[in-house]
Design an enzyme around this catalytic site. Structure first.
Site, PDB file in Angstrom:
ATOM      1  N   ASP A 237      -7.705  45.839  45.324  1.00 34.89           N
ATOM      2  CA  ASP A 237      -8.262  45.460  47.096  1.00 34.89           C
ATOM      3  C   ASP A 237      -9.077  45.714  47.342  1.00 34.89           C
ATOM      4  OD1 ASP A 237      -8.337  43.427  48.767  1.00 34.89           O
ATOM      5  OD2 ASP A 237      -6.013  43.963  49.409  1.00 34.89           O
ATOM      6  N   HIS A 242     -11.489  46.248  54.812  1.00 31.72           N
ATOM      7  CA  HIS A 242     -10.550  46.828  55.529  1.00 31.72           C
ATOM      8  C   HIS A 242     -11.513  48.683  55.495  1.00 31.72           C
ATOM      9  CE1 HIS A 242      -7.462  44.225  54.653  1.00 31.72           C
ATOM     10  NE2 HIS A 242      -7.771  44.269  53.527  1.00 31.72           N
ATOM     11  N   ILE A 257      -8.135  47.420  59.563  1.00 29.85           N
ATOM     12  CA  ILE A 257      -6.980  47.313  59.396  1.00 29.85           C
ATOM     13  C   ILE A 257      -6.304  47.609  58.209  1.00 29.85           C
ATOM     14  CG2 ILE A 257      -6.766  45.235  61.217  1.00 29.85           C
ATOM     15  CD1 ILE A 257      -6.841  43.471  58.626  1.00 29.85           C
ATOM     16  N   GLY A 260      -2.321  44.212  53.839  1.00 28.23           N
ATOM     17  CA  GLY A 260      -0.757  44.256  54.449  1.00 28.23           C
ATOM     18  C   GLY A 260      -0.277  44.291  53.334  1.00 28.23           C
TER      19      GLY A 260
END
Length: 280
Positions: A237, A242, A257, A260
């Protein structure tokens, strides 16, 4: 009938592997009149014209190094002797942490335009894409290496006003046609709403499960490192949201962040340790 079947693959082995889906009439509808049949046919033709039944396919290769890197990315550590089976390829019980297998469906989404194709614009900007919800089902024993084939399609699209919510279904098979995992992913596209679409999901979108109204059966604490997102992204990912603060700022996010799906991996590690003795 709602299934994910590759209509272009007609090999005997593949047909055999999905025969249960082909003959599954669970969702079949009985049409009592010619008018109902005509209406159903027109609906199908309209969806075909709009590309609603278009399928996507992707190949996913992995080996023990990929599994180890993923395990490190979701916090596995040599400080915990129970984690060694996820970090050492020669361990007698070397195993894949199940949440690794969200990646085949995710990679299909990132290497194709499956999400953007569902929008009126036909495209989605990376800076506007946020992962919403994830359903993962392990359907069979998962090998520690292999070349997998993932077949996906858009399952539902909702207009949430401030954005659009696109639900995709993906099924992943090994090279013998054995179904290994099923994923359903909800992706939120900021700013893509207000196109006059429906607000609620269709039957088949997996609902969120509310937590029980009681104290937890068990608790544990895991600590993420400052480099957690930088490490986790190496499993595939690579969304710069990020790790690139300038890119994140474009999306209105002032602090970098964590993924998730990285948090999901931490959570499943805790469940495995607490309730399954780390037996995947």
């Amino acid at each position: 009938m709602r299934t994910s079947i590759d209509q272009t693959n007609t090999s005997p082995e593949y047909v055999q592997s999905v025969w249960g889906k082909i003959t599954d009439m669970t969702d079949a509808k009985h049409l009592d009149t010619i008018g109902q049949a005509s209406g159903a046919l027109l609906e199908v033709l309209e969806k075909l014209k709009e590309g609603k039944f278009e399928g996507y396919e992707d190949t996913f290769k992995y080996n023990n190094k990929d599994l180890i890197l993923y395990a490190l990315g979701i916090g596995s550590s040599v400080k915990n002797e129970n984690d060694i089976k996820f970090l050492y390829e020669n361990h007698p019980e070397f195993s894949a942490i199940p949440t690794y297998f969200v990646l085949p469906g995710l990679m299909l989404s990132m290497t194709t335009n499956i999400v953007g194709s569902a929008l009126p614009s036909g495209n989605a900007e990376l800076s506007n894409i946020l992962h919403g919800e994830q359903y993962l089902e392990i359907c069979d024993d998962i090998p520690t290496s292999g070349t997998l084939t993932t077949i996906g399609k858009v399952f539902d699209v909702m207009d949430k006003g401030s954005g659009a919510l696109v639900v995709t279904n993906t099924d992943t098979y090994d090279d013998s046609g054995r179904l290994l995992v099923k994923n359903q992913c909800s992706t939120f596209i900021v700013g893509a709403g207000n196109f006059g679409g429906k607000k609620t999901p269709i039957i088949g979108v997996v609902p969120i499960v509310n937590p029980p109204n009681r104290s937890p059966d068990a608790t544990c604490q895991y600590k993420t490192s400052e480099d957690q997102a930088a490490l986790y992204r190496l499993s595939g990912d690579l969304n710069p949201l990020h790790i690139d603060s300038d890119f994140a700022a474009i999306a209105g996010i002032m602090t970098l962040i964590l993924h998730g799906l990285c948090s999901l991996g931490f959570s499943v590690r805790a469940v495995l340790a607490q309730y399954a003795n780390n037996n995947v």
